[in-house]
Scaffold this motif. Sequence first.
Motif, PDB file in Angstrom:
ATOM      1  N   LEU A 118       0.754  -1.246   0.055  1.00  0.00           N
ATOM      2  CA  LEU A 118      -0.064   0.129   0.071  1.00  0.00           C
ATOM      3  C   LEU A 118       0.944   1.307   0.082  1.00  0.00           C
ATOM      4  CD1 LEU A 118      -2.777  -0.955   2.383  1.00  0.00           C
ATOM      5  CD2 LEU A 118      -3.061  -0.661   0.094  1.00  0.00           C
ATOM      6  N   ASP A 119       2.144   1.120   0.528  1.00  0.00           N
ATOM      7  CA  ASP A 119       3.079   2.310   0.651  1.00  0.00           C
ATOM      8  C   ASP A 119       3.260   2.856  -0.883  1.00  0.00           C
ATOM      9  OD1 ASP A 119       4.561   4.282   1.867  1.00  0.00           O
ATOM     10  OD2 ASP A 119       6.386   3.137   1.475  1.00  0.00           O
ATOM     11  N   PHE A 120       3.580   1.898  -1.872  1.00  0.00           N
ATOM     12  CA  PHE A 120       3.695   2.273  -3.250  1.00  0.00           C
ATOM     13  C   PHE A 120       2.283   2.791  -3.710  1.00  0.00           C
ATOM     14  CE2 PHE A 120       3.589   1.064  -7.745  1.00  0.00           C
ATOM     15  CZ  PHE A 120       4.719   2.089  -8.109  1.00  0.00           C
ATOM     16  N   ILE A 121       1.209   2.107  -3.563  1.00  0.00           N
ATOM     17  CA  ILE A 121       0.099   2.556  -4.094  1.00  0.00           C
ATOM     18  C   ILE A 121      -0.491   3.774  -3.872  1.00  0.00           C
ATOM     19  CG2 ILE A 121      -2.424   1.391  -4.608  1.00  0.00           C
ATOM     20  CD1 ILE A 121      -1.170  -1.504  -4.375  1.00  0.00           C
ATOM     21  N   ILE A 122      -0.653   3.702  -2.400  1.00  0.00           N
ATOM     22  CA  ILE A 122      -1.346   4.856  -2.061  1.00  0.00           C
ATOM     23  C   ILE A 122      -0.452   6.346  -2.093  1.00  0.00           C
ATOM     24  CG2 ILE A 122      -2.083   6.254   0.392  1.00  0.00           C
ATOM     25  CD1 ILE A 122      -3.240   3.446   1.286  1.00  0.00           C
ATOM     26  N   GLY A 123       0.905   5.891  -2.003  1.00  0.00           N
ATOM     27  CA  GLY A 123       1.991   6.907  -2.401  1.00  0.00           C
ATOM     28  C   GLY A 123       1.985   7.772  -3.887  1.00  0.00           C
ATOM     29  N   LEU A 124       0.998   6.806  -4.707  1.00  0.00           N
ATOM     30  CA  LEU A 124       0.908   7.560  -6.109  1.00  0.00           C
ATOM     31  C   LEU A 124       0.004   8.899  -5.864  1.00  0.00           C
ATOM     32  CD1 LEU A 124       0.505   4.172  -8.218  1.00  0.00           C
ATOM     33  CD2 LEU A 124       2.380   5.752  -7.981  1.00  0.00           C
ATOM     34  N   ILE A 125      -0.640   9.022  -4.878  1.00  0.00           N
ATOM     35  CA  ILE A 125      -1.294  10.161  -4.504  1.00  0.00           C
ATOM     36  C   ILE A 125      -0.582  11.154  -3.983  1.00  0.00           C
ATOM     37  CG2 ILE A 125      -3.410  10.833  -3.453  1.00  0.00           C
ATOM     38  CD1 ILE A 125      -4.316   8.053  -3.041  1.00  0.00           C
ATOM     39  N   PRO A 126      -0.565  12.298  -4.951  1.00  0.00           N
ATOM     40  CA  PRO A 126       0.641  13.231  -4.206  1.00  0.00           C
ATOM     41  C   PRO A 126       0.347  13.721  -3.086  1.00  0.00           C
ATOM     42  CG  PRO A 126       0.097  13.505  -6.647  1.00  0.00           C
ATOM     43  CD  PRO A 126      -0.795  12.476  -6.096  1.00  0.00           C
ATOM     44  N   ILE A 156      -0.949  13.590  -0.011  1.00  0.00           N
ATOM     45  CA  ILE A 156      -1.947  13.020   0.948  1.00  0.00           C
ATOM     46  C   ILE A 156      -1.435  11.516   0.877  1.00  0.00           C
ATOM     47  CG2 ILE A 156      -4.244  12.318   1.171  1.00  0.00           C
ATOM     48  CD1 ILE A 156      -4.986  15.003  -0.269  1.00  0.00           C
ATOM     49  N   GLY A 157      -1.224  10.767  -0.267  1.00  0.00           N
ATOM     50  CA  GLY A 157      -0.826   9.477   0.053  1.00  0.00           C
ATOM     51  C   GLY A 157       0.720   9.421   0.803  1.00  0.00           C
ATOM     52  N   ASP A 158       1.312   9.920   0.766  1.00  0.00           N
ATOM     53  CA  ASP A 158       2.379  10.045   1.525  1.00  0.00           C
ATOM     54  C   ASP A 158       2.235  10.225   2.997  1.00  0.00           C
ATOM     55  OD1 ASP A 158       4.340   9.373  -0.579  1.00  0.00           O
ATOM     56  OD2 ASP A 158       4.018  11.362  -1.254  1.00  0.00           O
ATOM     57  N   LEU A 159       1.220  11.239   3.146  1.00  0.00           N
ATOM     58  CA  LEU A 159       0.914  11.542   4.730  1.00  0.00           C
ATOM     59  C   LEU A 159       0.019  10.274   5.220  1.00  0.00           C
ATOM     60  CD1 LEU A 159      -0.049  15.157   4.474  1.00  0.00           C
ATOM     61  CD2 LEU A 159       2.299  14.228   5.317  1.00  0.00           C
ATOM     62  N   ILE A 218      11.034   8.916   8.291  1.00  0.00           N
ATOM     63  CA  ILE A 218      11.161  10.375   7.585  1.00  0.00           C
ATOM     64  C   ILE A 218      11.841  10.388   6.293  1.00  0.00           C
ATOM     65  CG2 ILE A 218      12.358  12.370   8.000  1.00  0.00           C
ATOM     66  CD1 ILE A 218      11.841  12.201  11.097  1.00  0.00           C
ATOM     67  N   VAL A 219      12.740   9.655   6.125  1.00  0.00           N
ATOM     68  CA  VAL A 219      13.627   9.600   4.743  1.00  0.00           C
ATOM     69  C   VAL A 219      12.408   8.780   3.761  1.00  0.00           C
ATOM     70  CG1 VAL A 219      15.383   8.304   3.639  1.00  0.00           C
ATOM     71  CG2 VAL A 219      15.834   9.153   5.732  1.00  0.00           C
ATOM     72  N   ASP A 220      11.722   7.947   4.339  1.00  0.00           N
ATOM     73  CA  ASP A 220      10.861   7.424   3.361  1.00  0.00           C
ATOM     74  C   ASP A 220       9.733   8.386   2.967  1.00  0.00           C
ATOM     75  OD1 ASP A 220       9.625   5.066   1.917  1.00  0.00           O
ATOM     76  OD2 ASP A 220       8.149   4.793   3.545  1.00  0.00           O
ATOM     77  N   ILE A 221       9.125   9.151   4.000  1.00  0.00           N
ATOM     78  CA  ILE A 221       8.314  10.255   3.646  1.00  0.00           C
ATOM     79  C   ILE A 221       8.606  11.367   2.722  1.00  0.00           C
ATOM     80  CG2 ILE A 221       6.745  12.082   4.616  1.00  0.00           C
ATOM     81  CD1 ILE A 221       6.615  10.104   6.972  1.00  0.00           C
ATOM     82  N   LEU A 222       9.919  11.511   2.930  1.00  0.00           N
ATOM     83  CA  LEU A 222      10.722  12.809   2.249  1.00  0.00           C
ATOM     84  C   LEU A 222      10.876  12.461   0.812  1.00  0.00           C
ATOM     85  CD1 LEU A 222      12.935  14.441   4.959  1.00  0.00           C
ATOM     86  CD2 LEU A 222      10.682  15.198   4.066  1.00  0.00           C
ATOM     87  N   LEU A 223      11.404  11.209   0.713  1.00  0.00           N
ATOM     88  CA  LEU A 223      11.578  10.735  -0.679  1.00  0.00           C
ATOM     89  C   LEU A 223      10.341  10.400  -1.418  1.00  0.00           C
ATOM     90  CD1 LEU A 223      14.627   8.146  -0.038  1.00  0.00           C
ATOM     91  CD2 LEU A 223      14.648  10.398  -1.217  1.00  0.00           C
ATOM     92  N   GLY A 224       9.327   9.995  -0.617  1.00  0.00           N
ATOM     93  CA  GLY A 224       8.130   9.758  -1.353  1.00  0.00           C
ATOM     94  C   GLY A 224       7.500  11.094  -1.833  1.00  0.00           C
ATOM     95  N   LEU A 225       7.733  12.384  -1.313  1.00  0.00           N
ATOM     96  CA  LEU A 225       7.268  13.641  -1.997  1.00  0.00           C
ATOM     97  C   LEU A 225       7.722  13.882  -3.008  1.00  0.00           C
ATOM     98  CD1 LEU A 225       7.229  15.517   1.855  1.00  0.00           C
ATOM     99  CD2 LEU A 225       4.962  14.509   0.611  1.00  0.00           C
TER     100      LEU A 225
END
Length: 139
Positions: free
Chosen positions: A40-48, A50-53, A84-91
């Motif tokens: 889900l991290d990858f799939i939801i992360g596709l939503i700019p 909000i997905g990363d949050l 934090i690294v995962d969230i920042l990179l995901g942005l």
Amino acid sequence: MRKDELDTPHVPDALLKAQSIANITDTAVRIPVLGIRLGLDFIIGLIPVIGDLITGLLAFRIIVLARQMDVPATLQKVMLRNMIVDILLGLVPVLGDIVDIFFKANKANVRIMEKWWLQQNAEALKVHTNQKLTDWQNK
């Protein structure tokens, strides 16, 4: 309950919950042929943004579970850094989504929890395993 079940070192519910979250967020789906696992991290992360949050909240839940297990603060800080690294990179558009395929922060954080728990329970696990082997050999 059998006697040997009472002697078995019990894996904390917090660790089991963290493992479940990490599996769902990081490796729930295997892409055939490529052998890559996504969650889900990858799939939801596709939503700019909000997905990363949202995935960041799931990752933070794992850290809360580590705190419930009394994982040392130094290890919790490492886990927080991974999150934090995962969230920042995901942005970062596109690059963040690619990084999510390979950087599994939640799995890494759960491994930290698992290793710590195993170290804390090494003697009990050793005794339990030796007893099981002895019981098996005496059958």
